[in-house]
Design a protein around this motif. Structure first.
Motif, mmCIF file in Angstrom:
data_model
loop_
_atom_site.group_PDB
_atom_site.id
_atom_site.type_symbol
_atom_site.label_atom_id
_atom_site.label_comp_id
_atom_site.label_asym_id
_atom_site.label_seq_id
_atom_site.Cartn_x
_atom_site.Cartn_y
_atom_site.Cartn_z
ATOM 1 N N ILE A 76 4.631 -2.130 -11.373
ATOM 2 C CA ILE A 76 5.288 -2.972 -12.001
ATOM 3 C C ILE A 76 6.359 -2.318 -12.577
ATOM 4 O O ILE A 76 6.519 -1.049 -12.765
ATOM 5 C CB ILE A 76 4.795 -4.326 -12.731
ATOM 6 C CG1 ILE A 76 3.937 -3.364 -13.988
ATOM 7 C CG2 ILE A 76 3.801 -4.836 -12.103
ATOM 8 C CD1 ILE A 76 3.523 -4.191 -15.111
ATOM 9 N N ALA A 77 7.519 -2.935 -13.690
ATOM 10 C CA ALA A 77 8.553 -2.407 -14.109
ATOM 11 C C ALA A 77 7.952 -1.102 -15.191
ATOM 12 O O ALA A 77 6.646 -1.372 -15.788
ATOM 13 C CB ALA A 77 9.370 -3.292 -15.127
ATOM 14 N N GLY A 78 8.504 -0.265 -15.244
ATOM 15 C CA GLY A 78 8.123 0.907 -16.315
ATOM 16 C C GLY A 78 7.143 1.865 -15.551
ATOM 17 O O GLY A 78 6.495 2.824 -16.260
ATOM 18 N N GLY A 79 6.849 1.720 -14.479
ATOM 19 C CA GLY A 79 5.791 2.445 -13.661
ATOM 20 C C GLY A 79 4.415 2.391 -14.029
ATOM 21 O O GLY A 79 3.428 2.940 -13.486
ATOM 22 N N HIS A 80 4.114 1.119 -14.814
ATOM 23 C CA HIS A 80 2.930 0.662 -14.736
ATOM 24 C C HIS A 80 2.306 0.017 -13.583
ATOM 25 O O HIS A 80 2.951 -0.438 -12.959
ATOM 26 C CB HIS A 80 2.752 -0.476 -15.938
ATOM 27 C CG HIS A 80 3.434 -0.101 -17.152
ATOM 28 N ND1 HIS A 80 2.692 0.845 -18.141
ATOM 29 C CD2 HIS A 80 4.472 -0.313 -17.858
ATOM 30 C CE1 HIS A 80 3.696 1.075 -19.206
ATOM 31 N NE2 HIS A 80 4.569 0.401 -18.886
ATOM 32 N N VAL A 81 1.154 0.349 -13.537
ATOM 33 C CA VAL A 81 -0.065 -0.056 -12.464
ATOM 34 C C VAL A 81 -0.934 -1.065 -12.546
ATOM 35 O O VAL A 81 -1.609 -0.734 -13.488
ATOM 36 C CB VAL A 81 -0.438 1.063 -11.431
ATOM 37 C CG1 VAL A 81 -1.292 0.626 -10.322
ATOM 38 C CG2 VAL A 81 0.660 1.977 -10.881
ATOM 39 N N LEU A 82 -0.931 -2.346 -12.217
ATOM 40 C CA LEU A 82 -1.986 -3.097 -12.189
ATOM 41 C C LEU A 82 -2.764 -3.282 -10.786
ATOM 42 O O LEU A 82 -2.147 -3.091 -9.902
ATOM 43 C CB LEU A 82 -1.359 -4.675 -12.297
ATOM 44 C CG LEU A 82 -0.421 -4.896 -13.433
ATOM 45 C CD1 LEU A 82 0.250 -6.361 -13.326
ATOM 46 C CD2 LEU A 82 -1.144 -4.575 -14.892
ATOM 47 N N THR A 83 -4.131 -3.425 -11.083
ATOM 48 C CA THR A 83 -5.297 -3.459 -10.135
ATOM 49 C C THR A 83 -5.788 -4.961 -10.076
ATOM 50 O O THR A 83 -6.260 -5.327 -11.046
ATOM 51 C CB THR A 83 -6.232 -2.596 -10.000
ATOM 52 O OG1 THR A 83 -5.567 -1.226 -10.221
ATOM 53 C CG2 THR A 83 -7.219 -2.554 -9.206
ATOM 54 N N SER A 84 -5.555 -5.531 -8.849
ATOM 55 C CA SER A 84 -6.109 -6.940 -8.633
ATOM 56 C C SER A 84 -7.384 -6.669 -7.440
ATOM 57 O O SER A 84 -7.159 -6.162 -6.417
ATOM 58 C CB SER A 84 -5.136 -7.809 -8.134
ATOM 59 O OG SER A 84 -5.654 -8.968 -7.998
ATOM 60 N N SER A 85 -8.406 -7.344 -7.593
ATOM 61 C CA SER A 85 -9.534 -7.462 -6.695
ATOM 62 C C SER A 85 -9.440 -8.730 -6.298
ATOM 63 O O SER A 85 -9.459 -10.066 -6.857
ATOM 64 C CB SER A 85 -10.739 -7.210 -7.283
ATOM 65 O OG SER A 85 -10.932 -6.049 -7.729
ATOM 66 N N ILE A 86 -9.038 -8.851 -4.947
ATOM 67 C CA ILE A 86 -8.969 -10.207 -3.910
ATOM 68 C C ILE A 86 -9.886 -10.057 -2.815
ATOM 69 O O ILE A 86 -10.278 -8.768 -2.394
ATOM 70 C CB ILE A 86 -7.654 -10.451 -3.728
ATOM 71 C CG1 ILE A 86 -7.044 -9.436 -2.547
ATOM 72 C CG2 ILE A 86 -6.787 -10.547 -5.137
ATOM 73 C CD1 ILE A 86 -5.998 -9.842 -2.226
ATOM 74 N N THR A 87 -10.222 -11.034 -2.176
ATOM 75 C CA THR A 87 -10.905 -10.975 -0.712
ATOM 76 C C THR A 87 -10.279 -10.164 0.015
ATOM 77 O O THR A 87 -9.164 -10.326 0.198
ATOM 78 C CB THR A 87 -11.389 -12.681 -0.395
ATOM 79 O OG1 THR A 87 -10.112 -13.355 0.116
ATOM 80 C CG2 THR A 87 -12.083 -13.294 -1.429
ATOM 81 N N ARG A 88 -11.095 -9.682 1.007
ATOM 82 C CA ARG A 88 -10.437 -8.821 2.113
ATOM 83 C C ARG A 88 -9.707 -9.941 2.959
ATOM 84 O O ARG A 88 -8.706 -9.587 3.255
ATOM 85 C CB ARG A 88 -11.657 -8.202 2.786
ATOM 86 C CG ARG A 88 -11.033 -7.367 3.870
ATOM 87 C CD ARG A 88 -12.302 -6.754 4.805
ATOM 88 N NE ARG A 88 -11.762 -6.158 5.906
ATOM 89 C CZ ARG A 88 -11.867 -4.761 6.207
ATOM 90 N NH1 ARG A 88 -12.460 -4.072 5.428
ATOM 91 N NH2 ARG A 88 -11.192 -4.500 7.179
ATOM 92 N N GLU A 89 -10.077 -11.051 3.301
ATOM 93 C CA GLU A 89 -9.698 -12.053 3.990
ATOM 94 C C GLU A 89 -8.322 -12.169 3.266
ATOM 95 O O GLU A 89 -7.297 -12.433 4.207
ATOM 96 C CB GLU A 89 -10.299 -13.352 3.958
ATOM 97 C CG GLU A 89 -9.770 -14.227 5.051
ATOM 98 C CD GLU A 89 -10.954 -15.620 5.195
ATOM 99 O OE1 GLU A 89 -10.401 -16.401 5.766
ATOM 100 O OE2 GLU A 89 -11.827 -15.388 4.582
ATOM 101 N N SER A 90 -7.971 -12.496 2.068
ATOM 102 C CA SER A 90 -6.763 -12.822 1.426
ATOM 103 C C SER A 90 -5.716 -11.836 1.573
ATOM 104 O O SER A 90 -4.639 -11.764 1.807
ATOM 105 C CB SER A 90 -7.019 -13.280 0.026
ATOM 106 O OG SER A 90 -7.551 -14.464 -0.117
ATOM 107 N N ALA A 91 -6.224 -10.527 1.539
ATOM 108 C CA ALA A 91 -5.481 -9.365 1.715
ATOM 109 C C ALA A 91 -4.910 -9.255 2.936
ATOM 110 O O ALA A 91 -3.544 -9.251 3.289
ATOM 111 C CB ALA A 91 -6.124 -7.935 1.378
#
Length: 70
Positions: free
Chosen positions: A29-44
């Motif tokens: 995201i802005a500013g070079g920050h990184v967010l990690t989200s865990s979602i189902t493989r099917e959703s990805a």
């Protein structure tokens, strides 16, 4: 895309690591920050997430969700 959640930020997918049932999606995201989200493989797979995909990160106090434009 309109959403009822007010905590929204756009970003770019940096990586998608798929496991047997879940996927870890890293979003820059802005500013070079990184967010990690865990979602189902099917959703990805349904969202066709891959490096470079533009996404909207939706944050609720108990959840983080991803959205893509149709």
């Amino acid at each position: 895309m309109k959403m009822s959640l007010r905590n929204q930020v756009t970003g770019t997918v940096k990586s998608v690591t798929k496991g047997e049932a879940m996927a870890a999606v890293k979003v820059e995201i802005a500013g070079g920050h990184v967010l990690t989200s865990s979602i189902t493989r099917e959703s990805a797979e349904d969202l066709q997430l891959r490096e470079g995909s533009e996404v909207t990160v939706l944050v609720k106090s108990t959840d983080v969700a991803l959205g893509v434009a149709d």
